[in-house]
Design an enzyme around this catalytic site. Structure first.
Site, PDB file in Angstrom:
ATOM      1  N   ALA A 143       0.814  -1.218   0.000  1.00  0.00           N
ATOM      2  CA  ALA A 143       0.000   0.000   0.000  1.00  0.00           C
ATOM      3  C   ALA A 143       0.845   1.264   0.000  1.00  0.00           C
ATOM      4  O   ALA A 143       0.308   2.370  -0.005  1.00  0.00           O
ATOM      5  CB  ALA A 143      -0.933   0.011   1.214  1.00  0.00           C
ATOM      6  N   MET A 149       5.572   3.209  -3.508  1.00  0.00           N
ATOM      7  CA  MET A 149       6.175   2.313  -4.497  1.00  0.00           C
ATOM      8  C   MET A 149       5.366   1.027  -4.639  1.00  0.00           C
ATOM      9  O   MET A 149       5.240   0.477  -5.730  1.00  0.00           O
ATOM     10  CB  MET A 149       7.623   1.986  -4.103  1.00  0.00           C
ATOM     11  N   ARG A 194       1.952  -3.503   6.910  1.00  0.00           N
ATOM     12  CA  ARG A 194       2.273  -3.544   8.346  1.00  0.00           C
ATOM     13  C   ARG A 194       0.990  -3.722   9.143  1.00  0.00           C
ATOM     14  O   ARG A 194      -0.099  -3.367   8.688  1.00  0.00           O
ATOM     15  CB  ARG A 194       3.002  -2.266   8.763  1.00  0.00           C
ATOM     16  N   THR A 207      14.076  -1.092  -0.781  1.00  0.00           N
ATOM     17  CA  THR A 207      14.185  -0.288   0.441  1.00  0.00           C
ATOM     18  C   THR A 207      15.590   0.310   0.566  1.00  0.00           C
ATOM     19  O   THR A 207      16.566  -0.326   0.171  1.00  0.00           O
ATOM     20  CB  THR A 207      13.915  -1.187   1.670  1.00  0.00           C
ATOM     21  N   THR A 208      15.668   1.503   1.137  1.00  0.00           N
ATOM     22  CA  THR A 208      16.970   2.135   1.364  1.00  0.00           C
ATOM     23  C   THR A 208      17.132   2.476   2.852  1.00  0.00           C
ATOM     24  O   THR A 208      16.179   2.373   3.622  1.00  0.00           O
ATOM     25  CB  THR A 208      17.114   3.436   0.554  1.00  0.00           C
ATOM     26  N   ASN A 215      18.494   2.169  -6.142  1.00  0.00           N
ATOM     27  CA  ASN A 215      17.774   2.896  -7.188  1.00  0.00           C
ATOM     28  C   ASN A 215      17.628   1.976  -8.389  1.00  0.00           C
ATOM     29  O   ASN A 215      18.614   1.479  -8.916  1.00  0.00           O
ATOM     30  CB  ASN A 215      18.518   4.172  -7.580  1.00  0.00           C
ATOM     31  N   MET A 216      16.399   1.739  -8.787  1.00  0.00           N
ATOM     32  CA  MET A 216      16.157   0.751  -9.832  1.00  0.00           C
ATOM     33  C   MET A 216      16.022   1.365 -11.214  1.00  0.00           C
ATOM     34  O   MET A 216      15.701   0.663 -12.161  1.00  0.00           O
ATOM     35  CB  MET A 216      14.905  -0.051  -9.492  1.00  0.00           C
ATOM     36  N   HIS A 229      14.471  15.091  -2.482  1.00  0.00           N
ATOM     37  CA  HIS A 229      13.344  14.162  -2.520  1.00  0.00           C
ATOM     38  C   HIS A 229      12.118  14.795  -1.864  1.00  0.00           C
ATOM     39  O   HIS A 229      12.235  15.799  -1.162  1.00  0.00           O
ATOM     40  CB  HIS A 229      13.685  12.859  -1.780  1.00  0.00           C
ATOM     41  N   HIS A 230      10.996  14.146  -2.051  1.00  0.00           N
ATOM     42  CA  HIS A 230       9.719  14.567  -1.460  1.00  0.00           C
ATOM     43  C   HIS A 230       9.806  14.640   0.072  1.00  0.00           C
ATOM     44  O   HIS A 230      10.690  14.041   0.688  1.00  0.00           O
ATOM     45  CB  HIS A 230       8.615  13.585  -1.873  1.00  0.00           C
ATOM     46  N   LYS A 261      10.188  11.445   2.657  1.00  0.00           N
ATOM     47  CA  LYS A 261      11.337  10.530   2.706  1.00  0.00           C
ATOM     48  C   LYS A 261      11.984  10.577   4.088  1.00  0.00           C
ATOM     49  O   LYS A 261      12.202  11.653   4.645  1.00  0.00           O
ATOM     50  CB  LYS A 261      12.352  10.894   1.617  1.00  0.00           C
TER      51      LYS A 261
HETATM   52  P1  NAD Z   1       6.041   4.377   1.767  1.00  0.00           P
HETATM   53  O1  NAD Z   1       6.153   4.817   3.176  1.00  0.00           O
HETATM   54  O2  NAD Z   1       5.034   5.054   0.900  1.00  0.00           O
HETATM   55  O3  NAD Z   1       5.766   2.806   1.679  1.00  0.00           O
HETATM   56  C1  NAD Z   1       6.292   1.868   2.566  1.00  0.00           C
HETATM   57  C2  NAD Z   1       5.172   0.888   2.874  1.00  0.00           C
HETATM   58  O4  NAD Z   1       5.708  -0.213   3.623  1.00  0.00           O
HETATM   59  C3  NAD Z   1       4.065   1.524   3.736  1.00  0.00           C
HETATM   60  O5  NAD Z   1       2.806   1.310   3.132  1.00  0.00           O
HETATM   61  C4  NAD Z   1       4.189   0.793   5.065  1.00  0.00           C
HETATM   62  O6  NAD Z   1       2.954   0.665   5.758  1.00  0.00           O
HETATM   63  C5  NAD Z   1       4.728  -0.552   4.604  1.00  0.00           C
HETATM   64  N1  NAD Z   1       5.330  -1.343   5.666  1.00  0.00           N
HETATM   65  C6  NAD Z   1       6.048  -0.941   6.733  1.00  0.00           C
HETATM   66  N2  NAD Z   1       6.395  -1.996   7.508  1.00  0.00           N
HETATM   67  C7  NAD Z   1       5.890  -3.091   6.897  1.00  0.00           C
HETATM   68  C8  NAD Z   1       5.906  -4.484   7.199  1.00  0.00           C
HETATM   69  N3  NAD Z   1       6.516  -4.957   8.292  1.00  0.00           N
HETATM   70  N4  NAD Z   1       5.286  -5.334   6.351  1.00  0.00           N
HETATM   71  C9  NAD Z   1       4.661  -4.876   5.231  1.00  0.00           C
HETATM   72  N5  NAD Z   1       4.614  -3.567   4.910  1.00  0.00           N
HETATM   73  C10 NAD Z   1       5.214  -2.693   5.723  1.00  0.00           C
HETATM   74  O7  NAD Z   1       7.494   4.537   1.153  1.00  0.00           O
HETATM   75  P2  NAD Z   1       7.930   4.485  -0.392  1.00  0.00           P
HETATM   76  O8  NAD Z   1       8.067   5.864  -0.907  1.00  0.00           O
HETATM   77  O9  NAD Z   1       7.089   3.507  -1.139  1.00  0.00           O
HETATM   78  O10 NAD Z   1       9.421   3.924  -0.226  1.00  0.00           O
HETATM   79  C11 NAD Z   1       9.670   2.700   0.407  1.00  0.00           C
HETATM   80  C12 NAD Z   1      11.180   2.435   0.422  1.00  0.00           C
HETATM   81  O11 NAD Z   1      11.632   2.296  -0.916  1.00  0.00           O
HETATM   82  C13 NAD Z   1      12.006   3.581   1.026  1.00  0.00           C
HETATM   83  O12 NAD Z   1      13.102   3.011   1.722  1.00  0.00           O
HETATM   84  C14 NAD Z   1      12.493   4.345  -0.189  1.00  0.00           C
HETATM   85  O13 NAD Z   1      13.681   5.062   0.048  1.00  0.00           O
HETATM   86  C15 NAD Z   1      12.705   3.209  -1.155  1.00  0.00           C
HETATM   87  N6  NAD Z   1      12.665   3.560  -2.579  1.00  0.00           N
HETATM   88  C16 NAD Z   1      13.539   2.903  -3.373  1.00  0.00           C
HETATM   89  C17 NAD Z   1      13.524   3.093  -4.742  1.00  0.00           C
HETATM   90  C18 NAD Z   1      14.455   2.289  -5.599  1.00  0.00           C
HETATM   91  O14 NAD Z   1      14.523   2.496  -6.813  1.00  0.00           O
HETATM   92  N7  NAD Z   1      15.189   1.338  -5.020  1.00  0.00           N
HETATM   93  C19 NAD Z   1      12.616   3.997  -5.310  1.00  0.00           C
HETATM   94  C20 NAD Z   1      11.720   4.657  -4.468  1.00  0.00           C
HETATM   95  C21 NAD Z   1      11.744   4.429  -3.095  1.00  0.00           C
END
Ligand code: NAD
Length: 360
Positions: free
Chosen positions: A88, A91, A113, A177-178, A202-203, A233-234, A237
């Site tokens: 949800a 990403m 979560r 995740t980062t 970063n993908m 970033h937004h 973050k």
């Molecule tokens: P976000 O906060 O919108 O989404 C994270 C989601 O994970 C939330 O919905 C949260 O409720 C859920 N979550 C937390 N704990 C959980 C658990 N134990 N089980 C299941 N779900 C759980 O954040 P986002 O913007 O989607 O970014 C998520 C991560 O991805 C960040 O670390 C961000 O830096 C990283 N990111 C990486 C890239 C990439 O290319 N690698 C791109 C964008 C974002």
């Protein structure tokens, strides 16, 4: 043919050497979607796809326990079975949308979560698509049994738990995740001994290309050129500097034959004195809905080279995640980077004990 988990690798798949923190191994060439994982037909998804929700209350089966019939009997037409943890999130939702419409993959579940408002919602509806008949749950254990590949865009604590489940089940894990600390990174490295793990800060194709260019420029320019990295970033973050900024710093440090942790200046505040020669500086900006901007500056007396990447949409990351899913299915255990997925032939990064994420 459905891509199998490690240990059950498809007979036609030649054994690939698992690479640990190396990106230039021949085994890391990108695989055309469909070579290991034949594309799914355009036919609609099976109507009676089992939901993860009804079985979450059951005790989690051990890795050796046969899966419940509901999971085992899924008809996926040879597509890669994918689960999304954090489905949800920003990403997660973007990725779900892409997976639902992609050939060669089928979504088999999604988790959130505990306490999330998304729990119980239909995965398709969550992604703004047709209902899939699969509910969001808060128990990932069965998902790791059911899926060939799980994709994780959550937070470092949750990702480490997911990596342990991947290690237990052999399910491939694609991590976006980062913000991992060195202990968490070490846990991911351990998990990668038992399951294929793609770790990519970063993908996007552009940022991975940028890394390669930055490494090369740093190699060419002498240390009189100061290196500074700016990212924006937004406002939501939570980690800083961004994983991508750090990965760009790693690339620049590699180009100079250095380890980033020895020369990084992550924050400047107050009377910090003149710039230390050879350090790599970071500046972090947060605001609005910026998806991700990164600029690497090489500054010398009288001239400056700036290399910038701007992400206009999260779709670029989701596209990279989808590529990673198709690539990771059926791979041997090992820690892989986005450059393995994309087939970039670059110098191997340093080890995680040097706190270098093997990621993009
Ligand atoms: P976000 O906060 O919108 O989404 C994270 C989601 O994970 C939330 O919905 C949260 O409720 C859920 N979550 C937390 N704990 C959980 C658990 N134990 N089980 C299941 N779900 C759980 O954040 P986002 O913007 O989607 O970014 C998520 C991560 O991805 C960040 O670390 C961000 O830096 C990283 N990111 C990486 C890239 C990439 O290319 N690698 C791109 C964008 C974002």
């Amino acid at each position: 043919m459905t891509a199998k988990k490690p240990g059950k690798a498809p007979a036609k798949t030649p054994p690939k050497k698992p690479i640990h923190l190396k990106s230039n191994d021949k085994s890391s060439k990108i695989q055309k979607p469909g070579s290991e994982t034949p594309a799914k037909s355009k036919a609609p998804l099976p109507a009676a796809r089992p939901a993860v929700a009804p079985v979450v209350k059951a005790p989690a089966p051990k890795a050796t326990t046969p899966q419940p019939a509901a999971f085992r009997a899924k008809k996926t037409n040879g597509a890669v079975k994918v689960g999304v943890v954090g489905c949800a999130g920003r990403m997660g939702q973007m990725l779900l949308r892409m997976l639902i419409n992609a050939a060669g993959v089928v979504v088999v579940g999604g988790t959130e979560r505990r306490g999330s408002a998304a729990l119980g919602q239909d995965l398709g509806a969550l992604a703004g698509a047709e209902p899939l008949g699969i509910s969001v749950t808060d128990d990932p254990s069965l998902l790791f049994d059911a899926a060939d590949v799980v994709v994780d865009f959550t937070n470092p604590t949750a990702t480490v738990q997911h990596a342990q489940m991947a290690a237990k089940t052999g399910c491939a894990l694609v991590i976006g995740t980062t913000g991992f600390d060195s202990d968490q990174l070490a846990a991911l490295v351990r998990a990668a001994q038992r399951a294929p793990v793609v770790l990519a800060a970063n993908m996007s194709l552009g940022v991975n290309l940028l890394q390669q260019v930055v490494e090369e420029v740093a190699r060419i320019l002498d240390p009189d050129w100061d290196i500074e990295i700016i990212e924006m970033h937004h406002k939501h973050k939570v980690d800083a500097p961004s994983g991508t900024a750090l990965a760009l710093g790693e690339a620049a440090a590699r180009g100079r034959g250095q380890q980033l942790r020895r020369i990084a200046r992550r924050v400047r505040d107050g009377q910090v004195g003149p710039r230390v020669k050879g350090e790599i500086g970071f500046a972090t900006l947060r605001g609005g809905d910026v998806v991700g901007d990164h600029t690497v500056i090489f500054a010398a007396e009288g001239e400056r080279v700036e290399i910038t990447h701007r992400a206009a949409s999260r779709e670029i990351f989701a596209r990279g995640a989808l590529k990673s899913v198709l690539w990771a299915a059926g791979k041997k255990p090992g820690l892989y980077s986005m450059r393995d997925v994309l087939g970039f032939n670059v110098q191997a990064p340093t080890t995680p004990s040097g706190s270098t994420p093997p990621s993009s």
